[in-house]
Motif scaffolding. Structure first.
Motif, mmCIF file in Angstrom:
data_model
loop_
_atom_site.group_PDB
_atom_site.id
_atom_site.type_symbol
_atom_site.label_atom_id
_atom_site.label_comp_id
_atom_site.label_asym_id
_atom_site.label_seq_id
_atom_site.Cartn_x
_atom_site.Cartn_y
_atom_site.Cartn_z
ATOM 1 N N ILE A 276 0.824 -1.215 0.000
ATOM 2 C CA ILE A 276 0.000 0.000 0.000
ATOM 3 C C ILE A 276 0.857 1.264 0.000
ATOM 4 O O ILE A 276 0.420 2.305 -0.474
ATOM 5 C CB ILE A 276 -1.005 0.029 1.179
ATOM 6 N N GLN B 177 1.568 3.353 -3.209
ATOM 7 C CA GLN B 177 0.647 4.412 -3.642
ATOM 8 C C GLN B 177 1.047 5.722 -2.966
ATOM 9 O O GLN B 177 1.035 5.829 -1.739
ATOM 10 C CB GLN B 177 -0.791 4.051 -3.266
ATOM 11 N N ASP C 190 -0.318 8.666 -2.564
ATOM 12 C CA ASP C 190 -1.258 9.344 -1.667
ATOM 13 C C ASP C 190 -1.378 8.624 -0.338
ATOM 14 O O ASP C 190 -1.426 9.262 0.728
ATOM 15 C CB ASP C 190 -2.625 9.496 -2.334
ATOM 16 N N ILE C 191 -1.408 7.279 -0.385
ATOM 17 C CA ILE C 191 -1.475 6.497 0.858
ATOM 18 C C ILE C 191 -0.195 6.689 1.657
ATOM 19 O O ILE C 191 -0.235 6.836 2.889
ATOM 20 C CB ILE C 191 -1.694 5.004 0.556
ATOM 21 N N ARG C 192 0.946 6.700 0.968
ATOM 22 C CA ARG C 192 2.228 6.862 1.662
ATOM 23 C C ARG C 192 2.266 8.192 2.417
ATOM 24 O O ARG C 192 2.664 8.249 3.582
ATOM 25 C CB ARG C 192 3.389 6.773 0.671
ATOM 26 N N LYS D 2 -0.278 10.051 3.480
ATOM 27 C CA LYS D 2 -1.244 10.056 4.583
ATOM 28 C C LYS D 2 -0.750 9.220 5.765
ATOM 29 O O LYS D 2 -0.866 9.640 6.923
ATOM 30 C CB LYS D 2 -2.594 9.500 4.097
ATOM 31 N N LEU D 3 -0.197 8.043 5.454
ATOM 32 C CA LEU D 3 0.236 7.168 6.538
ATOM 33 C C LEU D 3 1.480 7.704 7.227
ATOM 34 O O LEU D 3 1.602 7.610 8.459
ATOM 35 C CB LEU D 3 0.484 5.751 6.002
ATOM 36 N N TYR E 258 -4.978 0.900 7.864
ATOM 37 C CA TYR E 258 -4.664 1.339 6.504
ATOM 38 C C TYR E 258 -4.581 0.152 5.552
ATOM 39 O O TYR E 258 -5.014 0.232 4.398
ATOM 40 C CB TYR E 258 -3.354 2.133 6.492
ATOM 41 N N ASN F 240 -7.109 -0.304 2.351
ATOM 42 C CA ASN F 240 -6.459 0.139 1.119
ATOM 43 C C ASN F 240 -5.809 -0.959 0.285
ATOM 44 O O ASN F 240 -5.478 -0.715 -0.878
ATOM 45 C CB ASN F 240 -5.403 1.207 1.446
ATOM 46 N N HIS F 241 -5.597 -2.137 0.843
ATOM 47 C CA HIS F 241 -4.925 -3.176 0.060
ATOM 48 C C HIS F 241 -5.922 -3.876 -0.875
ATOM 49 O O HIS F 241 -7.046 -4.186 -0.466
ATOM 50 C CB HIS F 241 -4.265 -4.205 0.977
ATOM 51 N N ARG G 2 -14.460 -4.041 1.757
ATOM 52 C CA ARG G 2 -14.340 -2.735 2.425
ATOM 53 C C ARG G 2 -15.563 -2.408 3.274
ATOM 54 O O ARG G 2 -15.452 -1.837 4.365
ATOM 55 C CB ARG G 2 -14.123 -1.627 1.377
#
Length: 481
Positions: free
Chosen positions: A114, A117, A119-121, A123-124, A205, A209-210, A217
């Motif tokens: 995840i 990505q 955007d995910i990176r 945010k996390l 997350y 997200n995965h 979901r």
């Protein structure tokens, strides 16, 4: 990227159905950085020797799982994997020789996926840095780190071999505690201790997200805090809404157990019941109250299931007598002055609650009514029910067993009296080292095994205070009824 498993479905309806997919986390470098002064804050009783825990103990667990769940990844390769001259690392995802199984799934791999990505990176990284209180410049630095390396940093707390930037999260090896699959839903935890906050964030997350969980979901359940909890005074445990996976057992398709323990509060159980009933996930939930002591921690340290009609448990816990019925889980346990309040209460959707006077009575009811075993229910007691071995061996997880299939379970080799009790109950006993060789040479087939306790080496793993039930999050099991 984790390869696609076309046969995967989130589906757990029991504790004993043949295991098809599970989530694990192999010991990481953070476990080797637990210091005595912080061990208890990080929920460890002792410091462990990482290399022994990995190579001498946990690695046997991964090999065994592979033979049962994903044999093509290991069959014919055992000698090569075991050869220290090859310096292979079959078990950690940052190594070229990592198995990358779609059935024995490593949490660190999913986290790496995840983080690919952007955007995910971002945010996390921001979320982790916020809860860990690091500088903004370090936050910007972390965003640009390779996803595979960043996943390691998030888990181990180390930026490199020399520099730790936040505490490790050594409890991630206990993947059971971060969530529990209930039929085709996933109930995420609310940890009782600050030491588990980061792993809870990472797993949240991952599940949202995965791609592995994309079809589920809408089936991910998150336990909210009670309304306006932030207005309540004090920081007492009983005022918090907490729930950990070791206190949750999926014992039958429509029946879930939740422990009220040191780590799971009655309000946590109450909120979980509301969620489960509102979403029609199960029809009944039984709350099992155990002493709020470190000795017990979660209900899966007190009992686990071996077969439809066989359970292993600590006999010395004696529940109280049943009392009058009530409508809400919190109300059942609110009056501490009334010592006659029941300690095992079953809540059924649309019906009045039901009580059980003993743990054995509850487990017998599950075996006979829920699982329709057709055979008398049998109990195997910790330490063969002999003092002081019952308490000693429960402390080293004699009751915390993982079923690979009905009747085939894993446990620690150090619990001699409990092993003797299994023998007396007609179970075969085999050491994992011998078993792996028999699988490799086709002397024995994993799928043909019945009524067997597999003994795992445990000198270092047992120091961490968790057994193989704790070290597994089943995602898919075959149905047993």
């Amino acid at each position: 990227m984790t390869p696609h498993n076309p046969n995967f479905k989130l589906d757990v309806t029991s504790e004993i159905g043949t295991l098809r997919v599970l989530l694990v986390h192999s010991p990481d470098s953070g476990l080797g950085k637990v210091v005595p002064s912080k061990a208890q804050d990080w929920l460890f009783e002792d410091i462990v020797h990482l290399d022994t825990m990995r190579g001498g103990e946990y690695d046997h667990y991964i090999k065994l799982l592979m033979y049962f769940l994903d044999p093509t990844k290991i069959k014919g390769k055992l000698a090569e994997i075991n050869d220290p001259a090859n310096k292979r690392n079959f078990f950690k995802p940052d190594n070229a020789d990592f198995h990358n199984s779609t059935k024995v799934v490593e949490i660190q791999t999913l986290l790496s996926d995840i983080l690919q990505q952007a955007d995910i990176r971002k945010k996390l990284v921001a979320a982790v840095c916020a809860i860990e209180g690091v500088t903004y410049r370090l936050q910007l630095q972390l965003i640009d780190i390779n996803p595979v390396e960043l996943a390691k940093i998030f888990i181990s707390g180390s930026l490199n071999d020399e520099q730790m930037i936040f505490a490790p999260i050594p409890n991630m090896i206990f993947s059971r505690d971060i969530g529990i699959a209930i039929n085709n839903h996933m109930l995420l935890n609310k940890p009782a201790k600050k030491a588990r906050a980061r792993e809870t964030l990472l797993v949240r997350y991952i599940f949202f997200n995965h791609p592995l969980f994309e079809g589920y979901r809408d089936n991910i359940l998150e336990i909210p805090d009670t309304v306006q909890h932030f207005l309540r005074p004090g920081e007492e445990q009983e005022s918090k809404t907490t729930l950990e996976g070791g206190d949750v057992m999926m014992v039958a398709p429509n029946h879930l157990l939740i422990g009220w323990s040191e780590r799971t509060s009655v309000s946590g159980a109450n909120e979980a019941i509301k969620l489960l009933f509102e979403n029609d996930v199960v029809e009944k939930v039984t709350i099992v109250k155990i002493p709020h002591k470190r000795d017990y921690m979660h209900i899966d340290t007190v009992f686990t299931q071996v077969k439809r009609n066989v359970w292993v448990l600590l006999r010395s816990l004696t529940p109280g007598e049943p009392s009058q019925e009530d409508a809400e889980p919190i109300a059942w346990f609110a009056d501490k002055k009334n010592k006659d309040k029941p300690e095992i209460v079953q809540f059924r959707k649309g019906k009045k609650p039901k009580t059980f006077s003993t743990l054995e009575a509850l487990l017998d009811n599950i075996s006979q009514k829920d699982l329709q075993s057709g055979e008398p229910t049998r109990f195997i007691y910790s330490g063969n029910n002999e003092f002081p071995y019952d308490a000693r061996e429960q402390w080293t997880d004699s009751c915390n067993l993982l079923a690979l299939k009905e009747g085939v379970v894993l446990g620690y080799d150090r619990n001699d009296k409990t092993v003797e009790a299994f023998k007396q109950s007609g179970f075969s006993i085999v050491k994992v080292q011998e078993l792996l060789q028999k699988f490799e040479t086709d002397e024995l087939d994993p799928q043909s095994m019945t009524d067997t306790l597999i003994l795992m080496p445990s000198a270092e793993l047992s120091r961490a205070r968790g057994g193989f039930h704790c070290m597994s999050m089943p995602l898919q099991r075959d149905s047993v009824i």
